[in-house]
Write a protein that holds these residues in place. Sequence first.
Motif, mmCIF file in Angstrom:
data_model
loop_
_atom_site.group_PDB
_atom_site.id
_atom_site.type_symbol
_atom_site.label_atom_id
_atom_site.label_comp_id
_atom_site.label_asym_id
_atom_site.label_seq_id
_atom_site.Cartn_x
_atom_site.Cartn_y
_atom_site.Cartn_z
ATOM 1 N N LEU A 129 0.701 -1.033 0.023
ATOM 2 C CA LEU A 129 -0.065 -0.059 0.024
ATOM 3 C C LEU A 129 0.762 1.306 0.040
ATOM 4 C CD1 LEU A 129 -2.918 0.955 0.084
ATOM 5 C CD2 LEU A 129 -2.732 0.978 2.677
ATOM 6 N N MET A 130 1.793 1.185 0.610
ATOM 7 C CA MET A 130 2.763 2.331 1.104
ATOM 8 C C MET A 130 3.574 2.710 -0.385
ATOM 9 S SD MET A 130 4.120 2.080 4.814
ATOM 10 C CE MET A 130 4.649 3.818 5.015
ATOM 11 N N ILE A 131 4.023 1.751 -0.878
ATOM 12 C CA ILE A 131 4.798 1.766 -2.065
ATOM 13 C C ILE A 131 3.822 2.333 -3.135
ATOM 14 C CG2 ILE A 131 6.065 0.687 -3.870
ATOM 15 C CD1 ILE A 131 7.419 -0.995 -1.616
ATOM 16 N N LEU B 166 1.190 4.282 -2.902
ATOM 17 C CA LEU B 166 1.054 5.495 -2.665
ATOM 18 C C LEU B 166 2.112 6.340 -2.968
ATOM 19 C CD1 LEU B 166 -1.156 5.335 0.610
ATOM 20 C CD2 LEU B 166 -2.038 6.631 -1.440
ATOM 21 N N ALA B 167 3.239 6.070 -2.639
ATOM 22 C CA ALA B 167 4.568 7.033 -3.010
ATOM 23 C C ALA B 167 4.545 6.927 -4.448
ATOM 24 C CB ALA B 167 5.621 5.848 -2.167
#
Lengths: 278, 314
Positions: free
Chosen positions: A19-21, A23-24
């Motif tokens: 999820l974080m990657i 979004l990044a």
Amino acid sequence: MAERRRRFSVVLDIVTYVLMIGLALVFILPLVWMVASSLKEEGQVLTVPPTLWPTVPQWTNYLQVFEIIPVFFWNSVKLAAINVVGLLIVASLAGFAFGRLRFPGRDLLFLLVLATAMIPGIAYLIPQYLVFRQIGWIDTQLPLWVPRVFTPVFATFLMRQFFKSLPQELDDAARVDGAGTFTIFWRIMLPQTTPALAAIAIFTFLDSWNDLFGPLIYINSEELQTLPVALAQFQNEYFTQITLLMAGATVAVLPVILVYIVAQKYFIQGITMTGLKG
Amino acid sequence: MNAVAETDARRGTRKRRAPRNGLLGGRFGKYEGFLYIAPLILGIAAFQLFPIFVSIYMSFTQWDGIAPPEFVGVGNYTEMFTGDPLFIETLRNTIIFTLLAIPLTTVLGFLLALLCNRKLRGISLLRAAYFAPYITNVVAIGYIWYWIYNPERGLINGLLSGIGIDGPAWLSSSTWALPAVVIVSVWQGAGYPMVIFLAGLQAIPKDLYEAAEIDGASWWNQVRRITMPLLTPSLFFVLVTQFITSFQVFGVIYIMTQGGPGHSTSVYIYYLYQTAFSFGKLGYASAMAWVLFVILAIVTYVQWRMQKRWVFYG
């Protein structure tokens, strides 16, 4: 049970990572697109389907842009430097006096300073403009630094809090050794306030470097213009191609990213200081 | 403020006499502080207080900045709300912009803070990625997104057509232009609440969770009873500042749409800027500035008063 928990937390970590990657990528992709476009050939920027990376990086785009922008770039650098240095001087002097000296009317004056922070800049922008016109400052760079340097309300507040928190023994000891007030300020107190100075410097730099409104209103002559406004106003004249425009934009963003990388700690500290202790 | 006053008082009792050996020395020593605050105080008087009084006066005049000002009483103020449809339209656009941008930015910022609060490898790199747009020059941002929104060959419609959707004309559509600008602002702005929330999350004492764990509280109960209440001060701060900045959005509009198509993305500050510096109506623009000030002051005051009901100061 502990076993199951651990397995659960590994799965959770993986999901979070993905999820974080993702979004990044969303956050960084437009900036990557900017840099990529700045290296493309003109015809390659907008294609269907879109391609991200240039086949042959066109470094000459930057050479072309650097022929155009040196004057704008240096105007921006010069203004940022004057703003940072000037504001730090004014704010640290005032913060020191409000935080550590005793003089008649001090607390009332400090309250007055804080009260002005409540009034939005837009409320005095137009008369300021008229005053500057009256005294012949339009189309000079004075309106872009003089008001900012001499009204550092928030920075003064921060510096005052910082100076107040320093131990009294420091100036007592210095006084016994015969140091004057200014020596105490300059030699003993100021070096202790580096974190506050750094945070203020960073945000002043950002404000000055990214300012669009000020130069837009006050500067008419091309050779006095700053980088952001030059990009915004002379795009048809100079940055005739998207590739050049994106190269120019990249140059405008690069110093900020560099400052961020060097001073990440103070950046975050500064935001939280301005945020939660205000 | 009370705490500050208290330390002042305490210091006062400890150190009664003014420093003697200052620059001015002798019996003028106690005035030395004025030297240090003089640049600031003179600056505030010249660049804030004086212009503010002029601005109040100007708002009651009709003035092009060249001919002598003509006093019109509250004429500017009544015209805004009864004789200027464009003003109403820009006010409406600003409100729509604010109502869309604030919840989206706040929720996204909160989500990012939750994710970033975990101790993972490479977390500072990811944090930097989310934060990068916030410090990026608005001119660069405007141009990047201008091309990303290009209807035929831009990145977004390119991706959309990949999954069989015909994307709208974005910035040249009066329906989509405002949402498009909101998307850019949310993308740019989310890094700020993220940092504020992250600081709030990291300030929550770990032993609260440990105690809850021992008592057998579920994850959801921990979020509801510990995390959420202790984050309300951060949320309050985010909402107050977001309102003030969203209501004054200018840069992305100036670069991407110039208020168009039609007036569909013309917002308050953009219209004020035009009124003053393109149309040369300085009196009217001053009145607009004061109406903006009143709006911001009222909403901030209401938010302040409401904080008792929901903000939890442990």
